[in-house]
Motif scaffolding. Structure first.
Motif, PDB file in Angstrom:
ATOM      1  N   MET A  89      -2.668   1.109   8.236  1.00 17.32           N
ATOM      2  CA  MET A  89      -2.542   0.939   6.782  1.00 17.32           C
ATOM      3  C   MET A  89      -1.080   1.023   6.349  1.00 17.32           C
ATOM      4  N   SER A  90      -0.168   0.919   7.305  1.00 18.25           N
ATOM      5  CA  SER A  90       1.270   1.050   7.062  1.00 18.25           C
ATOM      6  C   SER A  90       1.969  -0.239   7.477  1.00 18.25           C
ATOM      7  N   VAL A 100       0.861  -1.183   0.000  1.00 13.96           N
ATOM      8  CA  VAL A 100       0.000   0.000   0.000  1.00 13.96           C
ATOM      9  C   VAL A 100       0.893   1.227   0.000  1.00 13.96           C
ATOM     10  N   ARG A 134      -3.943  -3.294   9.619  1.00 15.04           N
ATOM     11  CA  ARG A 134      -5.209  -2.711   9.144  1.00 15.04           C
ATOM     12  C   ARG A 134      -5.466  -1.330   9.724  1.00 15.04           C
ATOM     13  N   ILE A 149      -8.059   3.480  -2.533  1.00 13.21           N
ATOM     14  CA  ILE A 149      -6.633   3.366  -2.231  1.00 13.21           C
ATOM     15  C   ILE A 149      -5.919   3.046  -3.557  1.00 13.21           C
ATOM     16  N   VAL A 160     -13.718   3.130   5.891  1.00 13.73           N
ATOM     17  CA  VAL A 160     -13.677   1.722   5.495  1.00 13.73           C
ATOM     18  C   VAL A 160     -15.106   1.257   5.224  1.00 13.73           C
ATOM     19  N   ASN A 211      -4.064  -8.174   4.689  1.00 13.74           N
ATOM     20  CA  ASN A 211      -4.586  -6.882   5.179  1.00 13.74           C
ATOM     21  C   ASN A 211      -4.626  -5.833   4.059  1.00 13.74           C
ATOM     22  N   ALA A 212      -3.576  -5.816   3.266  1.00  9.64           N
ATOM     23  CA  ALA A 212      -3.535  -4.869   2.145  1.00  9.64           C
ATOM     24  C   ALA A 212      -4.688  -5.154   1.182  1.00  9.64           C
ATOM     25  N   LEU A 232      -7.951  -4.027   2.721  1.00 10.05           N
ATOM     26  CA  LEU A 232      -8.085  -2.561   2.686  1.00 10.05           C
ATOM     27  C   LEU A 232      -8.359  -2.066   1.261  1.00 10.05           C
ATOM     28  N   ILE A 261     -11.102   5.992   9.844  1.00  2.00           N
ATOM     29  CA  ILE A 261      -9.793   5.562  10.358  1.00  2.00           C
ATOM     30  C   ILE A 261      -9.127   6.676  11.158  1.00  2.00           C
ATOM     31  N   VAL A 286     -11.255   0.719   1.379  1.00  3.48           N
ATOM     32  CA  VAL A 286     -10.903   2.072   1.839  1.00  3.48           C
ATOM     33  C   VAL A 286     -11.183   3.118   0.762  1.00  3.48           C
ATOM     34  N   THR A 319       1.030   5.932   5.828  1.00  8.11           N
ATOM     35  CA  THR A 319      -0.050   6.061   4.852  1.00  8.11           C
ATOM     36  C   THR A 319      -1.082   7.137   5.224  1.00  8.11           C
TER      37      THR A 319
END
Ligand SMILES: *Cc1c(COP(=O)(O)O)cnc(C)c1O
Length: 384
Positions: free
Chosen positions: A127-128, A101, A124, A347, A323, A367-368, A371, A307, A375, A166
């Protein structure tokens, strides 16, 4: 999510931006201070290019603001990343760990060197880059030989880890930093989106050997185009300045260069804009954090997940993000909001899904992927 709820969200955004009709963009620059005055000074003095006082001042301002000892301005954030990676000793056929991401710039800079990206999943909530997944990977797949971290699968050296904060939300950077030192890899933070974001009171971009910033037009503050490398290492900062300014040896009239350098310096004209923007930055961050608070309160009533920063962090809330339930809901939300003049964006396409990076080594990226389906960024400009 019913069309009714989406209409409510549109109504709320229009109210917040005091724009009952017409287009509301995702993030537009604000020029509310000395921008015109400083630009005029450049023009009147003819100092618009590589010489002038605003570059030094801009560097000092950013160093002062972030708490880094040194800052070197560059022509954009991609150039900053390119040079930071080189300075970390990344060479052709080395490897660099990144998150899937991110904006393409992170990956491009690695590719310019001829190095390979390895993708590790994100958390999550931030997001990083996920420190747990990073450590899992390093533990299982690498060995330390002669002080170097070797990837047992590819037999290549892993030289650096480049987490990205992120949308301005600080990553779990302290944990990431300690994992990097344990495994002998250099930490470079892509802080392009996180000027004004702090992890436990320390500015993002100052946890590794170097951090890089961007002042592109869509960022929290802009110089039109621009970037910066921040570091606490004086010798490194000097080397960065040298290599980004064609590696010219200082002399009154002679043109001599002692290595292959880059013309990556920031023009004085852009730095002038940067100096004015730095004066406004604290106010902009306050404004953006207030907006995020408003969004958080509103979305908590609609049952949509907004978020927020980790409890020990302070985000600049560069781009606010919600989300949604799934890909279908995401797509209908994007369609309806954009059709109604409210700019929203998904995203970025995950980097390993792009043609150029699909053969890169990657771990489980659940997770990526989760998202990416859900997102959406919503309007986040400073409110005038
Ligand atoms: C904006 C950005 C950059 C740098 O982009 P430039 O346009 O070259 O300044 C790098 N990484 C990320 C994650 C970004 O968002």
């Amino acid at each position: 999510m019913s069309t009714e709820v989406i209409k409510d969200i549109i109504h709320f955004i229009r109210e917040v931006y005091n724009t009952p009709s017409g287009f509301i963009s995702l993030h537009e620059p604000r020029f509310t201070g000395n921008e015109k005055k400083y630009l005029l000074e450049c023009i009147d003095s003819t100092m618009v290019s590589s010489v002038g006082k605003f570059v030094d001042r801009f560097e000092a301002d950013v160093a002062g603001y972030t708490g880094a000892k040194y800052a070197v301005a560059t022509v954009n954030g991609t150039a900053a990343l390119h040079i930071a990676l080189m300075m970390a000793g990344v060479e052709r056929d080395d490897e660099v760990i990144v998150q899937p991401v991110t904006f393409i710039a992170t990956l491009n800079a690695i590719s310019y060197i001829g190095a390979h990206s390895v993708f590790i999943d994100v958390d999550r909530d931030t997001m990083s880059l996920s420190p747990d997944k990073l450590e899992d990977f390093l533990k299982k797949n690498t060995e330390i030989r002669d002080g170097k971290c070797l990837n047992k699968t590819t037999k290549r050296a892993i030289k650096a880890v480049v987490p990205m904060h992120t949308f301005g939300l600080p990553a779990r950077i302290e944990q990431i930093a300690s994992i990097c030192s344990k495994y002998h890899v250099t930490l470079i933070e892509d802080a392009a989106e996180s000027i004004g974001s702090y992890y436990k009171g320390k500015h993002t971009g100052t946890f590794g050997l170097m951090g890089t910033l961007s002042f592109n037009g869509n960022k929290t503050i802009t110089t039109g185009g621009g970037g910066m490398i921040i570091t606490d290492d004086e010798a490194l900062a000097k080397k960065i300045k040298h290599i980004t300014t064609t590696a010219k040896i200082l002399h009154k009239w002679e043109y001599k260069h002692d290595m292959i350098g880059y013309n990556y310096r920031l023009p004085n004209l852009n730095a002038a804009l940067g100096c004015a923007q730095m004066e406004s930055l604290p106010g902009y961050i306050e404004n953006k954090r207030k907006l995020a608070k408003k969004y958080e309160e509103f979305f908590s009533k609609t049952g949509v997940k907004f978020i927020t920063e980790l409890s020990d962090c302070r985000s600049n809330y560069w781009l606010n993000a919600i989300v949604l339930d799934d890909l279908n809901q995401r797509n209908s939300f994007l369609t309806i909001t954009n059709e109604n003049g409210i700019m929203t964006r998904p995203i970025w396409e995950l980097m390993p899904r792009l043609e150029m990076f699909k053969n890169c080594q990657k771990e489980n990226l659940e997770n990526a992927e989760w998202l990416a389906d859900r997102v959406v960024n919503i309007p986040s400009s400073v409110i005038l």
